[in-house]
Design an enzyme around this catalytic site. Structure first.
Site, short mmCIF file in Angstrom:
data_model
loop_
_atom_site.label_atom_id
_atom_site.label_comp_id
_atom_site.label_asym_id
_atom_site.label_seq_id
_atom_site.Cartn_x
_atom_site.Cartn_y
_atom_site.Cartn_z
N LEU A 129 25.11 36.42 50.54
CA LEU A 129 25.73 37.46 51.34
C LEU A 129 24.72 38.50 51.81
CD1 LEU A 129 28.38 38.63 52.45
CD2 LEU A 129 28.62 39.90 50.29
N ASP A 130 24.65 38.69 53.12
CA ASP A 130 23.79 39.70 53.75
C ASP A 130 22.32 39.55 53.39
OD1 ASP A 130 25.99 40.77 54.99
OD2 ASP A 130 26.28 42.37 53.54
N GLU A 131 21.90 38.34 53.07
CA GLU A 131 20.50 38.11 52.69
C GLU A 131 19.84 37.03 53.53
OE1 GLU A 131 19.96 37.55 48.52
OE2 GLU A 131 21.12 39.34 47.96
#
Length: 282
Positions: free
Chosen positions: A225-227
């Protein structure tokens, strides 16, 4: 001016002679190189190249000329018509600032994408889609319907021949399976703070902590997530005189600008993946 203009994108393990071989093949195909950028990663030792050419030849002839070079150097090779519009599906929830920026840039001709459909888990932004004459599909998501909704989404991607999916403040976490299916062709935007704030009302949390920098990050979607690999970031300074509401407004502006730039660079074939990083010929 040449009747045909193409963008040639290349990535491969680095070794001597790549630029010479590519340039020679393009010359044999009657191509005039109008722009050329290249980069060799010192960490991965991969080579990346983006070349704009003009030629009287058709794309098949250019691809044929580069075929032996691609095979010799084990290249990932892509050729596309310059200025061609990437077919894009945009996903949204309730906040419309990022969507509005994308639609404005598309309408003004600065963003080379075609948007056949907008998908949302809420109905709030349907009037905006209707105003721009774009099909709006309401696809509610709950814990019990998530798998079915994602299957419908992939069906829409196939039905509309979608090349890029943009999460313009779409507030649902995609499954690992969907992230893998959209690998390298889905872009997300999220707020960026130093330090990071997660959960409800992140801008209000940042205001309460006296943050001096706020911003946004546009990145490819991955199961982490969001990486995912970062395409573009922007930060702006804020100070104690700003209210939490002003933080929100300023942050939304940054999010819209950052996402639009990232989508534009992807659509112009300026972004290449190098493992967990990106090479961006901006």
């Amino acid at each position: 001016m040449s009747p045909n203009e193409f963008i040639v994108s290349i990535s491969c393990p680095d070794r001597p002679g790549i630029v010479h071989a590519v340039s020679g093949a393009l010359l044999q195909a009657g191509c005039n190189i109008t722009e050329s950028r290249q980069f060799e990663s010192p960490e991965t030792h991969n080579f990346f190249m983006r070349v704009a050419v003009g030629t009287a030849q058709e794309i098949g002839e250019v691809r044929g000329a580069l075929g032996p070079v691609s095979e010799e150097f084990s290249m990932d090779l892509a050729i596309a018509a310059a200025g061609s519009r990437i077919r894009t599906l945009i996903m949204v929830s309730k906040e419309g600032h990022a969507l509005n920026d994308l639609l404005f840039a598309r309408h003004s001709g600065t963003l080379p994408i075609e948007i056949p459909v907008i998908v949302s888990n809420h109905l709030d932004l349907k009037p905006l889609a209707d105003f721009h004459g774009i099909e709006f599909i309401h696809l509610p998501v709950s814990s019990s319907t998530k798998e079915q909704a994602e299957a419908q989404l992939l069906a829409l991607v196939e039905e509309h021949d979608i090349e890029l999916v943009v999460l313009a403040r779409y507030m649902q976490i995609l499954s690992d399976e969907l992230c893998r299916a959209l690998n390298g062709r889905a872009i997300n935007i999220h707020h960026s703070f130093l330090p990071s704030f997660k959960g409800a009302k992140p801008y209000h949390q940042a205001h309460a902590r006296g943050v001096k920098l706020i911003g946004a990050t546009a990145h490819y979607v991955t199961a982490d997530l969001d990486e995912g690999p970062i395409i573009e970031q922007e930060v702006i300074r804020v100070d104690h005189a700003r209210t939490a509401g002003q933080f929100v407004s300023m942050g939304r502006n940054v999010e819209g600008r950052t996402l639009t730039r990232a989508v534009a660079w992807h659509a112009e074939r300026r972004v290449m993946l190098d493992g967990y990083r990106t090479v961006v010929f901006s």
